[in-house]
Write a protein that holds these residues in place. Structure first.
Motif, PDB file in Angstrom:
ATOM      1  N   LEU A  22       1.052  -1.258  -0.055  1.00 29.43           N
ATOM      2  CA  LEU A  22      -0.220   0.418   0.269  1.00 29.43           C
ATOM      3  C   LEU A  22       0.405   1.272  -0.288  1.00 29.43           C
ATOM      4  N   GLY A  23       2.468   1.171   0.083  1.00 30.82           N
ATOM      5  CA  GLY A  23       2.411   1.943   0.657  1.00 30.82           C
ATOM      6  C   GLY A  23       3.279   3.779  -0.630  1.00 30.82           C
ATOM      7  N   PRO A  24       3.471   2.832  -1.801  1.00 35.82           N
ATOM      8  CA  PRO A  24       2.942   3.661  -3.189  1.00 35.82           C
ATOM      9  C   PRO A  24       1.577   4.378  -2.609  1.00 35.82           C
ATOM     10  N   VAL A  25       0.480   3.645  -2.892  1.00 41.03           N
ATOM     11  CA  VAL A  25      -0.437   4.425  -3.153  1.00 41.03           C
ATOM     12  C   VAL A  25      -1.019   5.308  -1.958  1.00 41.03           C
ATOM     13  N   LEU A  26      -0.165   5.395  -0.921  1.00 37.86           N
ATOM     14  CA  LEU A  26      -0.132   6.556   0.255  1.00 37.86           C
ATOM     15  C   LEU A  26       0.916   7.367   0.168  1.00 37.86           C
ATOM     16  N   VAL A  27       1.446   7.398  -0.255  1.00 34.66           N
ATOM     17  CA  VAL A  27       2.614   8.544  -0.449  1.00 34.66           C
ATOM     18  C   VAL A  27       1.971   9.026  -1.657  1.00 34.66           C
ATOM     19  N   LEU A  87       3.212   3.087  10.366  1.00 35.87           N
ATOM     20  CA  LEU A  87       3.339   3.703   9.115  1.00 35.87           C
ATOM     21  C   LEU A  87       3.865   4.716   8.707  1.00 35.87           C
ATOM     22  N   ARG A  88       5.200   5.206   8.238  1.00 38.48           N
ATOM     23  CA  ARG A  88       5.645   6.344   8.302  1.00 38.48           C
ATOM     24  C   ARG A  88       5.580   6.885   6.892  1.00 38.48           C
ATOM     25  N   MET A  89       5.625   6.540   5.631  1.00 42.47           N
ATOM     26  CA  MET A  89       5.201   7.261   4.288  1.00 42.47           C
ATOM     27  C   MET A  89       4.146   8.165   4.244  1.00 42.47           C
ATOM     28  N   ILE A  90       3.562   8.417   5.470  1.00 41.39           N
ATOM     29  CA  ILE A  90       2.361   9.209   4.966  1.00 41.39           C
ATOM     30  C   ILE A  90       3.327  10.981   5.458  1.00 41.39           C
ATOM     31  N   ASP A  91       2.340  12.001   4.601  1.00 42.19           N
ATOM     32  CA  ASP A  91       3.172  12.998   4.150  1.00 42.19           C
ATOM     33  C   ASP A  91       2.046  13.702   5.611  1.00 42.19           C
ATOM     34  N   VAL A 109      -6.182   3.777   6.744  1.00 42.40           N
ATOM     35  CA  VAL A 109      -4.913   2.862   6.552  1.00 42.40           C
ATOM     36  C   VAL A 109      -5.424   1.330   8.118  1.00 42.40           C
ATOM     37  N   THR A 110      -6.709   1.877   8.750  1.00 41.18           N
ATOM     38  CA  THR A 110      -7.531   0.820   9.547  1.00 41.18           C
ATOM     39  C   THR A 110      -8.817  -0.215   9.103  1.00 41.18           C
ATOM     40  N   ALA A 111      -9.097   0.038   8.081  1.00 40.64           N
ATOM     41  CA  ALA A 111     -10.545   0.145   7.671  1.00 40.64           C
ATOM     42  C   ALA A 111      -9.768  -1.022   5.917  1.00 40.64           C
ATOM     43  N   LEU A 112      -8.863  -0.857   5.906  1.00 37.29           N
ATOM     44  CA  LEU A 112      -8.134  -1.831   4.670  1.00 37.29           C
ATOM     45  C   LEU A 112      -7.698  -3.620   5.314  1.00 37.29           C
ATOM     46  N   LEU A 113      -7.417  -2.776   6.805  1.00 38.25           N
ATOM     47  CA  LEU A 113      -6.339  -3.922   7.024  1.00 38.25           C
ATOM     48  C   LEU A 113      -7.335  -4.427   7.708  1.00 38.25           C
ATOM     49  N   ARG A 128       6.861  -3.126  -2.971  1.00 40.00           N
ATOM     50  CA  ARG A 128       7.451  -3.074  -1.455  1.00 40.00           C
ATOM     51  C   ARG A 128       8.729  -1.944  -1.263  1.00 40.00           C
ATOM     52  N   ALA A 129       9.222  -1.914  -2.126  1.00 37.45           N
ATOM     53  CA  ALA A 129      10.685  -1.182  -2.292  1.00 37.45           C
ATOM     54  C   ALA A 129      10.669   0.000  -2.494  1.00 37.45           C
ATOM     55  N   PRO A 130      11.305   1.053  -1.570  1.00 42.06           N
ATOM     56  CA  PRO A 130      11.063   2.656  -1.892  1.00 42.06           C
ATOM     57  C   PRO A 130      11.947   3.174  -2.468  1.00 42.06           C
ATOM     58  N   ARG A 131      12.504   2.790  -3.144  1.00 41.69           N
ATOM     59  CA  ARG A 131      13.410   3.179  -4.218  1.00 41.69           C
ATOM     60  C   ARG A 131      12.735   3.164  -5.647  1.00 41.69           C
ATOM     61  N   SER A 132      12.002   1.935  -5.421  1.00 44.91           N
ATOM     62  CA  SER A 132      11.613   1.713  -6.671  1.00 44.91           C
ATOM     63  C   SER A 132      10.968   2.213  -8.018  1.00 44.91           C
ATOM     64  N   GLY A 133      10.800   1.803  -8.929  1.00 47.67           N
ATOM     65  CA  GLY A 133      10.410   3.038  -9.437  1.00 47.67           C
ATOM     66  C   GLY A 133       8.698   3.606  -9.457  1.00 47.67           C
ATOM     67  N   LEU A 134       7.612   2.394  -8.688  1.00 43.57           N
ATOM     68  CA  LEU A 134       6.553   3.214  -8.532  1.00 43.57           C
ATOM     69  C   LEU A 134       6.547   3.999  -7.154  1.00 43.57           C
ATOM     70  N   TRP A 135       7.297   3.404  -6.026  1.00 43.82           N
ATOM     71  CA  TRP A 135       7.457   4.368  -4.674  1.00 43.82           C
ATOM     72  C   TRP A 135       7.915   6.073  -6.114  1.00 43.82           C
ATOM     73  N   ARG A 136       8.858   5.766  -6.687  1.00 47.57           N
ATOM     74  CA  ARG A 136       9.892   7.417  -7.459  1.00 47.57           C
ATOM     75  C   ARG A 136       8.380   8.024  -7.698  1.00 47.57           C
ATOM     76  N   ARG A 137       6.927   7.031  -8.953  1.00 49.05           N
ATOM     77  CA  ARG A 137       6.643   7.575  -9.368  1.00 49.05           C
ATOM     78  C   ARG A 137       5.639   8.163  -8.983  1.00 49.05           C
TER      79      ARG A 137
END
Length: 444
Positions: free
Chosen positions: A202-207, A318-322, A336-340, A362-371
């Motif tokens: 879910l990380g890239p979606v939350l970012v 979860l630490r990825m949210i501005d 987050v709580t509803a989805l989990l 899952r990788a915070p420096r992958s293309g998906l996280w960068r996008r």
């Protein structure tokens, strides 16, 4: 960002004096300890949220705020040895650059958690207003003002020097970024590995959905979440997600991650600096590479200097949210709580993020996280996944009758449904000459 609180600082000083008398560790005992304490197994029952803000002068927002003014504002609140006492029990801390953070106590459900933190945020807001100050919810400070290290604790002095080896990014992180952190139980023996995997996917979606830091020093950076850009430039041994373990056990992956991360600081007594030898990992320390044998207290402290997107403390943080404007932290809490915790929503969310692609999500420096960090909801694939996740969460909140459902639905309609994220509000204000704006009153 982990803060050092008054009582904690006193305990750390005593621990530093006595640390050499504490039992030594081996690699095997360290791995057992990490597996036992970092993933507390049981039915999910509690939730928490931590919300962070910048403090600006209402009349001169571009000027640095004297820490004494913030201290004077907070001094009117009832207090204890641990700091101000707020009505709903949230813990108030001040971060190295002057940011303030409220950490809710664990609550039995998200609505109760949100109600308590809203109450305490209102008290904090009123106390600051009496001194002509206000809160700004943004992942980076949107204004061009001097950033100052306001913390003199040896932890932060060592941290500043450690991250300074790699450029300005660590200092920017400490003094110029803010976040929302949602905390959920790890899960049962049968479910905790799936929950661990899902929160990372879910990380890239939350970012992207909550990207809210397009500015640095008052200027656009070309990223919707500059905060993620800052983190991406820092030490990968402590800011990336753990690599999956061969057997798929998060406890094994986390233990390996902790032991292979570089040591950021070594607590020492009598005012000595806490700087660690360059390049020393905790595993090296356990193998005799440090100035003294490593102890359990050292291992526990070392864990607090690691900043991956999901950090296990017994629960999952979860630490990825501005940071979000106003009470916008309520939406990532609800999502987050509803989805989990809702099985139907969890399955729908898993399907939505699976369509983004298994590798790299899952990788915070992958293309998906960068996008996600660069484009936010302007990325069509992430936007579709976000809309699916918001719809799944709204269904779960509707089934449970949660009072958080309207805020989530309003956010979804305002942002992902329109290909936007909160960062676009800041950029629009800048283009029209009305910003960068102080965001506290922006509706969520």
């Amino acid at each position: 960002m982990t803060s050092v609180r008054p009582q904690q600082a006193a305990e750390e000083a005593e621990s530093a004096r006595s640390v050499t008398r504490t039992a030594e560790l081996t690699e095997a005992s360290a791995e057992r300890q990490l597996g036992a304490i970092c993933f507390k197994i049981g039915p999910p029952a509690l939730v928490g949220v931590e919300a962070e803000w910048f403090v600006h002068d209402t009349r001169c927002p571009g000027a640095p705020v004297d820490p004494a003014r913030v201290a004077a504002a907070l001094a009117v609140l009832p207090g204890s040895a641990d700091g101000p006492v707020l009505p709903a029990g949230s813990r108030l801390t001040r971060e190295p650059g002057g940011q303030v953070e409220l950490s809710s106590p664990p609550a039995a459900d998200p609505a109760a958690c949100a109600a308590g933190l809203s109450t305490d945020q209102a008290v904090l807001r009123a106390a600051l207003a009496a001194e002509g100050l206000r809160l700004t919810g943004s992942g980076t400070d949107p204004l061009d003002r001097e950033r100052r290290m306001q913390a003199d604790h040896p932890r932060y002095r060592a941290m500043e020097r450690y991250f300074g080896r790699g450029g300005p990014w660590g200092r920017i992180m400490m003094t110029g970024t803010a976040s929302v952190q949602v905390c959920v139980d790890a899960g049962t023996e049968e479910s905790f590995a799936r929950r661990w995997d899902l929160v990372h996917r879910l990380g890239p979606v939350l970012v992207g959905a909550f990207a809210n830091s397009p500015l640095l020093e008052g200027r656009p950076t070309g990223w919707k979440s500059t905060r993620q850009l800052v983190w991406s430039r820092m030490d990968p041994s402590r800011t990336l997600a753990p690599a999956p373990a061969p057997a798929g056990d998060p406890r094994e992956a986390w233990a390996r991650y902790v032991l292979d991360a570089e040591v950021l600081c070594v607590r020492r007594p009598d005012g000595l600096p806490w700087d660690a030898p360059a390049g020393l990992t905790f595993r090296d320390w356990l193998r005799g590479g440090g100035e003294r044998p490593a102890t359990l207290a050292d291992l526990d402290y070392h864990r607090t200097t690691l900043f991956p997107p999901v950090r296990p403390h017994g629960y999952l943080e979860l630490r990825m949210i501005d940071a979000q404007p106003g009470e916008g932290w309520r939406v990532p809490l609800a999502l987050v709580t509803a989805l989990l915790d809702d099985p139907v929503a969890a399955g729908q969310a898993a399907a939505a993020v699976e369509r983004l692609g298994h590798a790299g999500s899952r990788a915070p420096r992958s293309g998906l996280w960068r996008r996600a960090a660069a484009l936010g909801m302007a990325d069509p694939d992430l936007r579709r996944a976000a809309l699916d996740c918001f719809a799944a969460a709204e269904g779960a909140l509707s089934r449970s009758g949660s009072p958080l459902r309207p805020a989530l639905a309003e956010f979804a309609a305002r942002y992902p449904a329109r290909g936007r994220c909160p960062a676009d509000d800041q950029l629009a204000a800048l283009r029209t000459g009305t910003g960068p704006a102080l965001q506290e009153d922006v509706p969520c």
